[in-house]
Design an enzyme around this catalytic site. Structure first.
Site, PDB file in Angstrom:
ATOM      1  N   TYR A 110       0.855  -1.197   0.000  1.00 36.70           N
ATOM      2  CA  TYR A 110       0.000   0.000   0.000  1.00 36.70           C
ATOM      3  C   TYR A 110       0.885   1.239   0.000  1.00 36.70           C
ATOM      4  O   TYR A 110       1.847   1.315   0.763  1.00 36.70           O
ATOM      5  CB  TYR A 110      -0.897   0.025   1.247  1.00 36.70           C
ATOM      6  N   GLU A 127      -0.468   4.777  -0.508  1.00 33.73           N
ATOM      7  CA  GLU A 127      -1.266   5.999  -0.722  1.00 33.73           C
ATOM      8  C   GLU A 127      -0.409   7.237  -0.523  1.00 33.73           C
ATOM      9  O   GLU A 127       0.397   7.305   0.412  1.00 33.73           O
ATOM     10  CB  GLU A 127      -2.444   6.036   0.252  1.00 33.73           C
ATOM     11  N   ASP A 182      -5.551  13.703 -25.515  1.00 31.18           N
ATOM     12  CA  ASP A 182      -5.619  12.322 -25.046  1.00 31.18           C
ATOM     13  C   ASP A 182      -4.973  11.482 -26.148  1.00 31.18           C
ATOM     14  O   ASP A 182      -5.609  11.135 -27.140  1.00 31.18           O
ATOM     15  CB  ASP A 182      -7.097  11.926 -24.847  1.00 31.18           C
ATOM     16  N   THR A 213      -3.243   6.302 -22.203  1.00 27.34           N
ATOM     17  CA  THR A 213      -3.150   4.957 -21.648  1.00 27.34           C
ATOM     18  C   THR A 213      -1.799   4.411 -22.106  1.00 27.34           C
ATOM     19  O   THR A 213      -1.148   4.982 -22.984  1.00 27.34           O
ATOM     20  CB  THR A 213      -4.282   4.044 -22.156  1.00 27.34           C
ATOM     21  N   LYS A 247      -1.741   0.582 -25.524  1.00 25.36           N
ATOM     22  CA  LYS A 247      -2.121   0.461 -26.940  1.00 25.36           C
ATOM     23  C   LYS A 247      -0.834   0.435 -27.763  1.00 25.36           C
ATOM     24  O   LYS A 247      -0.066  -0.510 -27.635  1.00 25.36           O
ATOM     25  CB  LYS A 247      -3.083   1.591 -27.296  1.00 25.36           C
ATOM     26  N   ARG A 307      -1.892  -2.295 -18.783  1.00 25.53           N
ATOM     27  CA  ARG A 307      -3.050  -1.386 -18.739  1.00 25.53           C
ATOM     28  C   ARG A 307      -2.809  -0.384 -17.614  1.00 25.53           C
ATOM     29  O   ARG A 307      -2.688  -0.762 -16.451  1.00 25.53           O
ATOM     30  CB  ARG A 307      -4.327  -2.173 -18.470  1.00 25.53           C
TER      31      ARG A 307
HETATM   32  N1  DSN Z   1     -11.665   1.140 -25.443  1.00 25.20           N
HETATM   33  C1  DSN Z   1     -10.563   1.840 -26.048  1.00 25.20           C
HETATM   34  C2  DSN Z   1     -10.512   1.625 -27.519  1.00 25.20           C
HETATM   35  O1  DSN Z   1     -10.745   0.505 -27.907  1.00 25.20           O
HETATM   36  O2  DSN Z   1     -10.209   2.520 -28.279  1.00 25.20           O
HETATM   37  C3  DSN Z   1     -10.573   3.255 -25.700  1.00 25.20           C
HETATM   38  O3  DSN Z   1     -10.757   3.356 -24.327  1.00 25.20           O
END
Ligand code: DSN
Length: 402
Positions: A57, A59, A207, A233, A236, A242
Site C-alpha cells: 500500500y 497511498e 488524449d 493509456t 495500446k 493497462r
Molecule cells: N476502449 C478503447 C478503444 O478501444 O479505443 C478506448 O478506451
C-alpha cells in the site's frame, strides 16, 4: 498445451484459473488480432505485473506516503516518472507526470475535476466521429458533471475541419478542448488545436492514448509543444500494461495530483507502475522506433489492399495504426456486428465501430475498426497485411445482400 505454459504457471495452484489463462494464451496466439487498442506486452512487463509489488500500500506520493515501508516504492515511482518524461523528451522544469491513474478513464476524469468547475464545458469529439466516452459523452460521468460541446468531422472528407472547430469554440467558449481520438485515422494538427484553444481561452488537453507509441517512435507529431495536459493509456501502441499517464505543465500538476489522490483513487497499483516503467524503457529504443514505423506501414498497406478489393475506408486511408472500414454503405451490405462475427469465426478479431454520420445504432453500426499494433508486435510485415486483406475480402464478400 505447450510445455512453457505449465512452467510459467507452476505457482498457480488454482487449476481452474490456470487452465483458463492457458486457454486465453492459446486463443491470443491462434488469432489474427486487429483490435486497434490492444497489443502484446513483453515478458518483462508481465513479470513486473506479477511481482510482490502487488502487496504494497502506498497511498500518497513519493516521500509523502500515508503508510510506512515505502522506500523502495518511492524509487520505483520516481523511476517511472523519469522514464516517462525522458521518452517524450520533456524537461522536468516545465512538465510533470502523474503515473498513478489506474487507466485512461480515471485519468481523464481527474484532469477535468482538477481544472474545470462543475457544469463547465468540455469541447470533445462526438463518439460517432471517433471520439471517446470520457471526452464529455452523456453516457459517461464526464458528460454528467460537465457539459459536452461536441464536434465532429467534415461530412465529405471525414476529416477534422479546423475552421469549423474554431467557429464552435468561439461561439461556445469551452473551458477545455480535448483532442486525441479512438477511431480517427488521420494525423492531428496540434498547432491548429492550440490556436483554437487560444481563441477562447480554453485549456488544450490531448488524449494521445491511441497514438502514444507512434509519438514516442517519432512517426506521429508530438503534442507536447502545444498542449497544457496530455493523457495517455499505456497499453495500446505504447505496448505497456493497462495503465495511464497524465503529463501536465508545471503549475497544473499540483491540482492534477490532488485530483488523482485523494480525489479519485486510493493506493496506487505499484506492480502496474513498475510494469509501465519497464515498457517505457523498452519504448525508448531504436527497436521500438522501427516497430512503430512498421505499424504505420502495415496500416497503410492494409487500407490500400482493402481498397483494391472494393472496401470503402473512412477518410480515404490512414496515417496512423488504425483504419475504419465502412462495411454497410461501402457496397458490402453487412453490418459492423455481422462483419465482426463473421471475421471472428475465421480467426480474425476486430471491433464493430460507428462511422461518421452513421445511420445505424452503435450496437450494430456500419463499420469495423482495424489496427495493426498487435500483429506488428508479432512480426507481421506488408506481406502478411496483404494476406489478411485477402482473407477479410473473402469472408465479407460471401454474401452480398443489397
Ligand atoms: N476502449 C478503447 C478503444 O478501444 O479505443 C478506448 O478506451
Amino acid at each position: 498445451m505447450e510445455k512453457n505454459d505449465y512452467t510459467i504457471y507452476t505457482n498457480l495452484v488454482d487449476k481452474e484459473i490456470s487452465k483458463l489463462i492457458v486457454e486465453e494464451k492459446k486463443r491470443q496466439k491462434s488469432v489474427v488480432n486487429l483490435i486497434a487498442s490492444e497489443n502484446y506486452v513483453s515478458g518483462g512487463v508481465l513479470s513486473a505485473l506479477g511481482s510482490e509489488l502487488v502487496n504494497k500500500y502506498a497511498e500518497g506520493y513519493s516521500s509523502k506516503r500515508y503508510y510506512g515501508g515505502n522506500e523502495v516504492i518511492d524509487k520505483i515511482e520516481n523511476l517511472c516518472k523519469e522514464r516517462a518524461l525522458d521518452l517524450f523528451k520533456l524537461s522536468p522544469k516545465r512538465w510533470s507526470v502523474n503515473v498513478q491513474a489506474y487507466s485512461g478513464s480515471p485519468a481523464n476524469f481527474a484532469v477535468y475535476s482538477a481544472l474545470i468547475p462543475q457544469g463547465g464545458k468540455i469541447m470533445g469529439m462526438e463518439l460517432s466521429s471517433g471520439g471517446h466516452l470520457t471526452h464529455g459523452h452523456k453516457a459517461s460521468f464526464t458528460g454528467k458533471f460537465w457539459k459536452q460541446i461536441p464536434y465532429g468531422v467534415d461530412k465529405k472528407t471525414e476529416k477534422i475541419d479546423y475552421d469549423e472547430l474554431l467557429k464552435i469554440a468561439k461561439k461556445e467558449k469551452p473551458d477545455i478542448i480535448v483532442c486525441g481520438f479512438t477511431a480517427y485515422s488521420q494525423k492531428i494538427d496540434f498547432k491548429k488545436f492550440r490556436e483554437i484553444a487560444n481563441s477562447c481561452g480554453a485549456y488544450l488537453m490531448v488524449d494521445m492514448s491511441h497514438i502514444a507509441g507512434l509519438v514516442a517512435g517519432g512517426v506521429h507529431p508530438s503534442p507536447f509543444k502545444y498542449a497544457d495536459v496530455v493523457t495517455t493509456t499505456t497499453h495500446k501502441t505504447l505496448r505497456g500494461p493497462r495503465s495511464a499517464l497524465i503529463f501536465s505543465r508545471g503549475e497544473l500538476s499540483g491540482k492534477i495530483d490532488k485530483a488523482i489522490f485523494p480525489g479519485l483513487q486510493g493506493g496506487p497499483h505499484m506492480n502496474q507502475i513498475a510494469a509501465v516503467a519497464v515498457s517505457l524503457k523498452e519504448a525508448d529504443s531504436p527497436a521500438f522506433k522501427k516497430y512503430t514505423k512498421q505499424v504505420v506501414k502495415n496500416a497503410k498497406t492494409l487500407a490500400d489492399e482493402l481498397k483494391k478489393r472494393g472496401f470503402r475506408i473512412i477518410s480515404g486511408g490512414t496515417d496512423n495504426h488504425l483504419l475504419l472500414v465502412d462495411v454497410w454503405g461501402g457496397g458490402k451490405g453487412i453490418s459492423g456486428a455481422e462483419a465482426s462475427d463473421r471475421l471472428e469465426k475465421e480467426g480474425i478479431i476486430v471491433n464493430k465501430n460507428t462511422i461518421p454520420f452513421d445511420t445505424r445504432s452503435p450496437f450494430d453500426p456500419s463499420g469495423i475498426r482495424l489496427g495493426t499494433a498487435a500483429e506488428t508486435t508479432r512480426g507481421a510485415k506488408e506481406k502478411k497485411m496483404k494476406e489478411i486483406a485477402e482473407k477479410i475480402a473473402r469472408i465479407l464478400n460471401l454474401d452480398k445482400r443489397r
